[in-house]
Write a protein that holds these residues in place. Structure first.
Motif, PDB file in Angstrom:
ATOM      1  N   GLU A  13       0.752  -1.500   0.114  1.00  0.00           N
ATOM      2  CA  GLU A  13      -0.164  -0.003  -0.528  1.00  0.00           C
ATOM      3  C   GLU A  13       0.967   1.463  -0.223  1.00  0.00           C
ATOM      4  O   GLU A  13       0.897   2.339  -0.794  1.00  0.00           O
ATOM      5  N   HIS A  14       2.296   1.136   0.887  1.00  0.00           N
ATOM      6  CA  HIS A  14       2.849   2.185   0.482  1.00  0.00           C
ATOM      7  C   HIS A  14       2.887   2.175  -0.619  1.00  0.00           C
ATOM      8  O   HIS A  14       3.674   3.871  -0.730  1.00  0.00           O
ATOM      9  N   ILE A  15       3.582   1.487  -1.631  1.00  0.00           N
ATOM     10  CA  ILE A  15       4.211   1.854  -3.257  1.00  0.00           C
ATOM     11  C   ILE A  15       3.101   2.337  -3.646  1.00  0.00           C
ATOM     12  O   ILE A  15       3.124   3.485  -4.623  1.00  0.00           O
ATOM     13  N   ILE A  16       1.875   1.684  -3.671  1.00  0.00           N
ATOM     14  CA  ILE A  16       0.393   2.294  -4.280  1.00  0.00           C
ATOM     15  C   ILE A  16       0.160   4.320  -3.633  1.00  0.00           C
ATOM     16  O   ILE A  16       0.204   5.241  -4.404  1.00  0.00           O
ATOM     17  N   ASN A  17       0.408   4.592  -2.509  1.00  0.00           N
ATOM     18  CA  ASN A  17       0.117   5.858  -2.237  1.00  0.00           C
ATOM     19  C   ASN A  17       1.735   6.928  -2.583  1.00  0.00           C
ATOM     20  O   ASN A  17       1.315   7.268  -2.837  1.00  0.00           O
ATOM     21  N   GLU A  18       2.413   6.390  -2.795  1.00  0.00           N
ATOM     22  CA  GLU A  18       3.671   6.943  -3.299  1.00  0.00           C
ATOM     23  C   GLU A  18       3.686   7.258  -4.380  1.00  0.00           C
ATOM     24  O   GLU A  18       4.039   8.454  -4.834  1.00  0.00           O
ATOM     25  N   ARG A  21       0.757  10.044  -5.239  1.00  0.00           N
ATOM     26  CA  ARG A  21       1.257  11.904  -4.208  1.00  0.00           C
ATOM     27  C   ARG A  21       1.982  12.319  -5.432  1.00  0.00           C
ATOM     28  O   ARG A  21       1.883  13.626  -5.413  1.00  0.00           O
ATOM     29  N   THR A  22       3.150  10.998  -6.021  1.00  0.00           N
ATOM     30  CA  THR A  22       3.961  11.739  -7.014  1.00  0.00           C
ATOM     31  C   THR A  22       3.777  11.733  -8.059  1.00  0.00           C
ATOM     32  O   THR A  22       4.960  12.368  -8.947  1.00  0.00           O
ATOM     33  N   LYS A  23       2.855  10.406  -8.804  1.00  0.00           N
ATOM     34  CA  LYS A  23       3.400   9.758 -10.549  1.00  0.00           C
ATOM     35  C   LYS A  23       4.340   9.138 -10.119  1.00  0.00           C
ATOM     36  O   LYS A  23       4.461   9.215 -11.020  1.00  0.00           O
ATOM     37  N   SER A  24       5.027   8.811  -8.897  1.00  0.00           N
ATOM     38  CA  SER A  24       6.244   8.384  -9.708  1.00  0.00           C
ATOM     39  C   SER A  24       7.561   7.794  -8.637  1.00  0.00           C
ATOM     40  O   SER A  24       6.570   7.221  -8.005  1.00  0.00           O
ATOM     41  N   LEU A  25       7.857   6.776  -8.548  1.00  0.00           N
ATOM     42  CA  LEU A  25       8.964   6.097  -7.418  1.00  0.00           C
ATOM     43  C   LEU A  25      10.002   6.075  -7.082  1.00  0.00           C
ATOM     44  O   LEU A  25      10.583   6.287  -7.862  1.00  0.00           O
ATOM     45  N   GLU A  26      10.293   6.373  -5.943  1.00  0.00           N
ATOM     46  CA  GLU A  26      12.034   6.744  -5.408  1.00  0.00           C
ATOM     47  C   GLU A  26      12.598   4.599  -6.086  1.00  0.00           C
ATOM     48  O   GLU A  26      11.920   4.099  -5.889  1.00  0.00           O
ATOM     49  N   GLU A  28      14.484   3.351  -4.084  1.00  0.00           N
ATOM     50  CA  GLU A  28      14.456   2.563  -3.267  1.00  0.00           C
ATOM     51  C   GLU A  28      12.755   1.483  -3.077  1.00  0.00           C
ATOM     52  O   GLU A  28      12.584   0.134  -3.083  1.00  0.00           O
ATOM     53  N   THR A  29      11.716   1.821  -3.579  1.00  0.00           N
ATOM     54  CA  THR A  29      10.217   2.054  -3.603  1.00  0.00           C
ATOM     55  C   THR A  29      10.287   1.088  -4.949  1.00  0.00           C
ATOM     56  O   THR A  29       9.738  -0.137  -3.965  1.00  0.00           O
ATOM     57  N   ARG A  30      10.837   1.355  -6.053  1.00  0.00           N
ATOM     58  CA  ARG A  30      10.609   0.430  -7.390  1.00  0.00           C
ATOM     59  C   ARG A  30      11.430  -1.003  -6.813  1.00  0.00           C
ATOM     60  O   ARG A  30      10.963  -1.631  -7.386  1.00  0.00           O
ATOM     61  N   ARG A  31      12.536  -1.307  -6.169  1.00  0.00           N
ATOM     62  CA  ARG A  31      13.121  -2.163  -6.077  1.00  0.00           C
ATOM     63  C   ARG A  31      12.598  -2.869  -4.842  1.00  0.00           C
ATOM     64  O   ARG A  31      11.908  -4.165  -5.215  1.00  0.00           O
ATOM     65  N   LYS A  32      11.090  -2.355  -3.987  1.00  0.00           N
ATOM     66  CA  LYS A  32      10.445  -2.693  -3.422  1.00  0.00           C
ATOM     67  C   LYS A  32       9.853  -3.599  -3.843  1.00  0.00           C
ATOM     68  O   LYS A  32       8.627  -4.335  -3.431  1.00  0.00           O
ATOM     69  N   LEU A  33       8.922  -2.434  -5.164  1.00  0.00           N
ATOM     70  CA  LEU A  33       7.900  -3.361  -6.232  1.00  0.00           C
ATOM     71  C   LEU A  33       8.211  -4.043  -6.885  1.00  0.00           C
ATOM     72  O   LEU A  33       7.836  -5.397  -6.691  1.00  0.00           O
ATOM     73  N   VAL A  34       9.750  -4.595  -7.652  1.00  0.00           N
ATOM     74  CA  VAL A  34      10.058  -5.330  -8.052  1.00  0.00           C
ATOM     75  C   VAL A  34      10.539  -6.833  -7.202  1.00  0.00           C
ATOM     76  O   VAL A  34       9.871  -8.030  -7.656  1.00  0.00           O
ATOM     77  N   ASN A  35      10.747  -6.666  -5.799  1.00  0.00           N
ATOM     78  CA  ASN A  35      10.796  -7.586  -5.241  1.00  0.00           C
ATOM     79  C   ASN A  35       9.580  -8.296  -4.325  1.00  0.00           C
ATOM     80  O   ASN A  35       9.048  -9.514  -4.662  1.00  0.00           O
ATOM     81  N   ILE A  36       8.372  -7.657  -4.625  1.00  0.00           N
ATOM     82  CA  ILE A  36       6.687  -8.452  -4.040  1.00  0.00           C
ATOM     83  C   ILE A  36       6.656  -9.004  -4.732  1.00  0.00           C
ATOM     84  O   ILE A  36       6.263 -10.156  -5.206  1.00  0.00           O
ATOM     85  N   LEU A  37       6.693  -8.324  -6.460  1.00  0.00           N
ATOM     86  CA  LEU A  37       6.616  -8.612  -7.690  1.00  0.00           C
ATOM     87  C   LEU A  37       6.750 -10.191  -7.815  1.00  0.00           C
ATOM     88  O   LEU A  37       5.913 -11.277  -9.032  1.00  0.00           O
ATOM     89  N   TYR A  67       2.228   6.410 -15.201  1.00  0.00           N
ATOM     90  CA  TYR A  67       3.743   7.235 -15.662  1.00  0.00           C
ATOM     91  C   TYR A  67       5.435   6.352 -15.359  1.00  0.00           C
ATOM     92  O   TYR A  67       5.798   6.611 -15.770  1.00  0.00           O
ATOM     93  N   LEU A  68       4.976   5.014 -14.967  1.00  0.00           N
ATOM     94  CA  LEU A  68       6.834   4.455 -14.561  1.00  0.00           C
ATOM     95  C   LEU A  68       6.581   3.824 -16.447  1.00  0.00           C
ATOM     96  O   LEU A  68       7.468   2.932 -16.608  1.00  0.00           O
ATOM     97  N   SER A  69       5.363   3.595 -16.935  1.00  0.00           N
ATOM     98  CA  SER A  69       6.163   3.470 -18.655  1.00  0.00           C
ATOM     99  C   SER A  69       7.359   4.153 -18.994  1.00  0.00           C
ATOM    100  O   SER A  69       7.684   5.169 -18.917  1.00  0.00           O
ATOM    101  N   ASP A  70       7.808   3.390 -20.023  1.00  0.00           N
ATOM    102  CA  ASP A  70       9.379   4.160 -20.966  1.00  0.00           C
ATOM    103  C   ASP A  70       8.660   4.436 -22.735  1.00  0.00           C
ATOM    104  O   ASP A  70       7.726   3.545 -23.024  1.00  0.00           O
TER     105      ASP A  70
END
Length: 300
Positions: A13-18, A21-26, A28-37, A67-70
């Protein structure tokens, strides 16, 4: 799919909230996203998920977080997984998981930690041989002995010559340019019983030579079968598992498969070799099933 996974996992939920809020991911947050998935992916599909599964997760990421698409890539998600090159955040994380599991397997077999010393070894490692020949042959004498063995039918004489040429043969194995020619230079390995065992004893001594076979059925075999049952199922793997678990009395079943129970469990080790960190596109790599077809069957 991705949103459901993230909501159910700690930190999701922290990843989704970030992102909201910012339309991007730090980073560290992106790494958490990848690790979870990737954890979810490997839990459901094994440690070597198919390409289409990885692409599905990559598409899901940019669908949930547009917004994370390339914008400069073909599909917009290739930085998470590119099926053509086998690269991307998801692919790299999966390789890390595979390497970690490989270390755990080595440690479980050796009963030790995952130190580099515990996992080192192999046929090309220089070791001190247990064999100290009374007579040392010159190179010309070794070649004469090799010529004699190629045409002789006297098995006792051949075994003696094989002992005398042990150091010559060992140097061949340690030489990358000659190692593949060992069976060509010493073809009697393939038709005279006991030559492999004789070389093994000369290298390691009587005490070591019997340990593997003594412990195989009581300690190692069961562990190999257990580990292989965790791998993604294939027809070749299932056949070997069936043969490995077949009792010695059920010889008909083993004959149909081609290997007996003990040898099947040893061949299963091929399936436990982790993929190269450089992926399957690295030249010269073959699958475990292909490697099995290159095995040389020696007479005991």
């Amino acid at each position: 799919l991705e949103e459901t996974i993230l909501v159910q996992k700690p930190g999701g939920e922290h990843i989704i909230n970030e992102y909201n809020r910012t339309k991007s991911l730090e980073d560290e947050t992106r790494r958490k996203l990848v690790n979870i998935l990737t954890a979810d992916m490997t839990e459901k599909n094994g440690t070597s998920p198919p390409r289409q599964v990885k692409e599905k997760y990559a598409r899901g990421i940019v669908a949930l977080f547009p917004y994370l698409s390339d914008p400069f890539s073909k599909n917009g998600y290739e930085h998470y997984y590119d099926g053509e090159s086998g690269t991307g955040y998801l692919a790299w994380r999966i390789k890390t998981i595979q390497r970690g599991l490989a270390k755990e397997r080595r440690a479980s077999f050796e009963g030790q930690g995952t130190s580099a010393e515990a996992g080192s070894g192999g046929p090309t490692v220089r070791r001190q041989s247990e064999f100290n020949p009374e007579t040392t042959l010159s190179e010309d004498e070794c070649k004469e002995a090799i010529a004699f063995m190629s045409h002789s039918s006297d098995e006792d004489a051949i075994k003696k010559k094989m002992k005398l040429t042990f150091d010559y043969r060992r140097n061949m194995i340690l030489d990358p340019m000659q190692s593949s020619d060992v069976l060509t230079v010493f073809p009697r390995f393939k038709d005279i019983k006991g030559l492999i065992e004789q070389d093994f004893i000369l290298m390691f001594g009587e005490g070591v030579s019997g340990k593997l076979l003594e412990k195989w059925t009581t300690a190692f075999k069961k562990k190999v079968i257990q580990q292989c049952k965790k791998l993604p199922s294939t027809s070749d793997l299932e056949e070997l598992l069936l043969a490995a678990e077949t009792s010695t009395g059920d010889s008909d079943e083993c004959v149909n498969i081609g290997w007996d129970s003990d040898l099947s469990s040893i061949i299963l080790l091929l399936h436990l070799i982790p993929p190269s960190a450089q992926g399957w596109k690295r030249p010269g790599k073959v699958s475990a099933s292909q490697a099995e077809k290159h095995l040389v069957v020696f007479k005991k």
